[in-house]
Design an enzyme around this catalytic site. Structure first.
Site, PDB file in Angstrom:
ATOM      1  N   GLU A 207       0.792  -1.230   0.000  1.00 50.77           N
ATOM      2  CA  GLU A 207       0.000   0.000   0.000  1.00 50.77           C
ATOM      3  C   GLU A 207       0.823   1.277   0.000  1.00 50.77           C
ATOM      4  OE1 GLU A 207       0.297  -2.331   2.413  1.00 50.77           O
ATOM      5  OE2 GLU A 207       0.209  -1.463   4.430  1.00 50.77           O
TER       6      GLU A 207
ATOM      7  N   HIS B 165      -8.055  -3.890  -1.466  1.00 50.06           N
ATOM      8  CA  HIS B 165      -7.335  -4.014  -0.206  1.00 50.06           C
ATOM      9  C   HIS B 165      -6.312  -2.885  -0.041  1.00 50.06           C
ATOM     10  CE1 HIS B 165      -5.543  -6.313   3.189  1.00 50.06           C
ATOM     11  NE2 HIS B 165      -4.435  -5.720   2.764  1.00 50.06           N
ATOM     12  N   GLU B 166      -5.484  -2.703  -1.061  1.00 52.96           N
ATOM     13  CA  GLU B 166      -4.433  -1.673  -0.941  1.00 52.96           C
ATOM     14  C   GLU B 166      -5.052  -0.278  -0.892  1.00 52.96           C
ATOM     15  OE1 GLU B 166      -1.985  -3.116   0.025  1.00 52.96           O
ATOM     16  OE2 GLU B 166      -2.274  -5.088  -0.877  1.00 52.96           O
TER      17      GLU B 166
ATOM     18  N   ASP C 159       8.824 -11.072   9.102  1.00 57.19           N
ATOM     19  CA  ASP C 159       8.705 -11.751   7.808  1.00 57.19           C
ATOM     20  C   ASP C 159       8.443 -13.243   7.984  1.00 57.19           C
ATOM     21  OD1 ASP C 159       9.180  -9.405   6.412  1.00 57.19           O
ATOM     22  OD2 ASP C 159      11.351  -9.711   6.413  1.00 57.19           O
TER      23      ASP C 159
ATOM     24  N   TYR D 187      -5.107 -10.495   9.787  1.00 53.70           N
ATOM     25  CA  TYR D 187      -6.079 -10.189   8.747  1.00 53.70           C
ATOM     26  C   TYR D 187      -7.458 -10.732   9.125  1.00 53.70           C
ATOM     27  CZ  TYR D 187      -2.155  -9.229   5.533  1.00 53.70           C
ATOM     28  OH  TYR D 187      -1.044  -8.714   4.943  1.00 53.70           O
TER      29      TYR D 187
ATOM     30  N   HIS E 109      -6.157   0.505   2.570  1.00 52.64           N
ATOM     31  CA  HIS E 109      -5.054   0.927   3.445  1.00 52.64           C
ATOM     32  C   HIS E 109      -4.852   2.445   3.430  1.00 52.64           C
ATOM     33  CE1 HIS E 109      -3.139  -2.526   5.239  1.00 52.64           C
ATOM     34  NE2 HIS E 109      -2.974  -3.168   4.089  1.00 52.64           N
TER      35      HIS E 109
ATOM     36  N   GLU F 258      -4.031  -4.509   9.263  1.00 51.15           N
ATOM     37  CA  GLU F 258      -4.530  -5.515   8.313  1.00 51.15           C
ATOM     38  C   GLU F 258      -5.961  -5.976   8.610  1.00 51.15           C
ATOM     39  OE1 GLU F 258      -3.136  -5.857   5.576  1.00 51.15           O
ATOM     40  OE2 GLU F 258      -1.130  -5.074   5.987  1.00 51.15           O
TER      41      GLU F 258
END
Ligand code: BES
Ligand code: ZN
Length: 622
Positions: free
Chosen positions: A290, A314-315, A394, A402, A318, A337
């Site tokens: 995003e 979705h992006e 990560d 989410y 954001h 998220e």
């Protein structure tokens, strides 16, 4: 030392940076950026100032006014997650100038050689900074609690152009005064003469400014031979300048302006002026990122049926939840998220209908249940708010923030009704925009605005408890129920008939495949594929869901396709399950050998973050 973020050396007793001015000289043949960073602080500081770095060579730190060197130390060893702690000694300074270079191993940067690009003529480089990689591009307080504005001058070969998560405000010849504040003498001591490199023939300078304060993880650029198409009044889609790619992308994302209008209706005015999209090479490690004003996307979202719109939704979401209101550190990542997943589905519901939105909820529900299984020995990661001391974000990336986050907000919506929840959301965004907040701040705001909510919903269980709370819910929709029952029938040996699947698109197949029992016979997998050709799907969601099934049923016929897929895309959503599927479990020597060989051959094509993630998967099981 009072840390404010388990992933940063930032000290709460030090002033925060408010502005960063960068000059970046891109040296493609050595995969290096030679750079200067001028950091401006909230207020003057005396004593040590802590900054984050990773894989950076710090040449010199100067007082920008007098150009006298400032003493600094760089921790001798690199922390595996947080990088190297840079400490500068200040004496009533409110700004510092850092002369530094990145290194080829800088974790945010992927340098693609010409053969790794579409057109194969020019090189390409791009960033992926979330969550802890901005520090490998410039020294900074790399915590989302420290919001900064920035400006940047990128010096690149003339044939290339640049985009950033910022306003573009110039494409011109380089001039010596671009480096004002960095004396030629100082530049020479840099180890190379930056000033003469800067003004060499055949270079061009691209200028950008970001005037709205952003968390460092939203810093982004890409440099390459770029082209674009206009797709709306506020939107262009960029990619490598290949007509076929640009045209396909423009078709896929034609509905973007419509989504923006719907989103504005739901969450308030769009605050970032432009909403451009950049389609990256296939090695881009995420579906989307995003970056403000310039969302980064994997080319795998271009499927020819506008379903890529879900990732854009979705992006786009954001832009409000994540970019306007930001998690204070990664322990509150669900605030980014979870809210965004909720917002994405509200947008999808208006533009694609309730059935598709329900399918997405169902795919998410399945994913959430799978994460509970994956984390059964480490339930901390099933909490919305969790302790991330010593945790590499990560490696522990999961669906929990989410989908459990989505479920929590959906639960609140059910409790108070949609109109009241919509009003609450708008007020939440208006109240905290351009702030970085934590879970407690959200809960206090919730309780203050929805009095008595804590008596109806166990807020503590939702935010601090493990597992899936009993008042979470599967979606309700005929299409969803039908697909789930067909998936169940497969166990009994019944395959769906053609007339049952004739209008299925990617998401229907994805939901179906993900809900099949993992322990089906190889012969059944082959029969399913013979009829519906799922292993050849151009939709990677479908193809990878099918290949996962093939791996879990040890169906060797598809290992060639698995290898091909692992070599053509670098999106971690596909790499993770395929590599994990190969190496997890007992008696899988053949699969482990395959995974190791494929990784050795494909590794160079992956983004450094993806390389690290696959390495961690193999290290755990091989
Ligand atoms: N911000 C994330 C990507 C991310 C998360 C990057 C954590 C680094 C660390 C982005 O918004 C995202 O969630 N992308 C998803 C899109 C999907 C949920 C539609 C993806 O990449 O799959
Ligand atoms: Zn997201």
């Amino acid at each position: 030392m009072a840390p404010i973020d388990p992933h940063s050396f930032t000290d709460s007793t030090h002033p925060l940076t408010t502005h960063i001015a960068l000059t970046l000289y891109f040296h493609f043949s050595s995969s290096t950026i030679h750079a200067t960073a001028l950091l401006t602080l909230q207020n003057p500081c005396t004593g040590p100032l802590s900054l984050d770095t990773r894989s950076l060579v710090i040449h010199k730190i100067l007082d920008p006014e007098t150009l006298t060197p400032l003493p600094f130390t760089l921790s001798s060893s690199e922390h595996p997650i947080n990088g190297r702690h840079l400490t500068v000694s200040l004496d009533n300074h409110s700004s510092i100038l850092i002369l530094y270079s990145t290194s080829p191993s800088s974790s945010a940067l992927q340098w693609l050689s010409p053969p790794q690009t579409f057109k194969k003529i020019h090189p390409f480089v791009y960033t992926q900074c979330q969550s802890v990689h901005a520090r490998s591009v410039f020294p900074c307080q790399d915590t989302p609690a420290a919001r900064v504005c920035y400006s940047a001058k990128l010096n690149v070969p003339r044939q290339l152009s640049a985009v950033m998560s910022a306003r573009h405000c110039g494409h011109r010849d380089p001039v010596g005064s671009d480096l004002d504040g960095v004396l030629t003498k100082e530049a020479t001591e840099f180890g190379l003469d930056l000033k003469s490199l800067w003004c060499e023939e055949g270079r061009v300078v691209e200028e950008f400014v970001m005037e709205q304060p952003i968390p460092p993880y939203l810093f982004a650029f890409a440099v390459g031979e770029l082209g674009f198409r206009e797709v709306g009044p506020r939107t262009r889609v960029y990619s490598e300048a290949v007509d076929g790619v640009l045209d396909a992308a423009a078709r896929e994302f034609a509905g973007t302006e419509e989504m923006m209008r719907q989103a504005e209706g739901l969450f308030g005015e769009y605050d970032w002026e432009r909403f451009d999209l950049l389609v990256l090479p296939p090695s881009f490690p995420y579906g989307g990122m995003e970056n403000p004003r310039m969302v980064f996307l994997t080319p795998t979202v271009i499927k020819g049926d506008a379903s890529g719109a879900q990732v854009v939704a979705h992006e786009l979401a954001h832009s409000w939840t994540g970019n306007l209101i930001t998690n204070k550190n990664n322990e509150h990542f669900w605030l980014n998220e979870g809210f965004t997943t909720y917002a994405e589905r509200r947008i999808v519901e208006v533009v694609q209908g309730e059935d598709i939105a329900a399918l997405n909820v169902g795919i998410g529900w399945r994913g959430l249940k799978e994460e509970m299984e994956r984390f059964k020995d480490n339930m901390e990661f099933t909490k919305l708010k969790n302790n991330q001391e010593g945790v590499n974000p990560d490696d522990m990336y999961s669906q929990v923030p989410y989908e459990k986050g989505f479920q929590f907000l959906w639960r609140i919506e059910r409790q108070i009704g949609r109109p009241a929840f919509d009003e609450f959301l708008k007020k939440y965004i208006a109240t905290f925009k351009f702030k970085s907040i934590d879970t407690e701040t959200f809960l206090d705001f919730l309780k203050a605005n929805i009095p008595g909510i804590e008596k109806e919903i166990d807020l503590q269980q939702w935010t601090e408890g493990t597992g899936i709370p009993p008042d979470a819910q599967e979606p309700v929709s005929n299409l969803y129920t039908k697909i789930m029952s067909l998936a169940n029938d497969f166990k009994l040996g019944r395959m769906p008939r053609e007339d049952e699947v004739c209008d299925w698109k990617g998401q229907e197949w994805e939901l179906y495949l993900e809900n099949l029992s993992k322990a089906v016979e190889a012969s059944q997998v082959i029969a399913l594929d013979a009829r519906y050709r799922l292993s050849e799907s151009k939709d990677y969601e479908v193809k990878v869901a099918f290949l996962q099934l093939a791996i879990s049923s040890r169906c060797r016929d598809y290992y060639g396709e698995v290898e091909k897929t692992l070599k053509e895309v670098g999106r971690m959503k596909y790499l993770r399950p395929l590599y994990s599927g190969l190496v997890q479990g007992a008696g899988k020597d053949e699969e482990k050998i395959l995974a190791k060989r494929v990784f050795a051959e494909a590794r160079e094509c992956y983004h450094p973050i993806a390389q690290g993630v696959v390495e961690a998967i193999l290290a755990k099981h091989v």
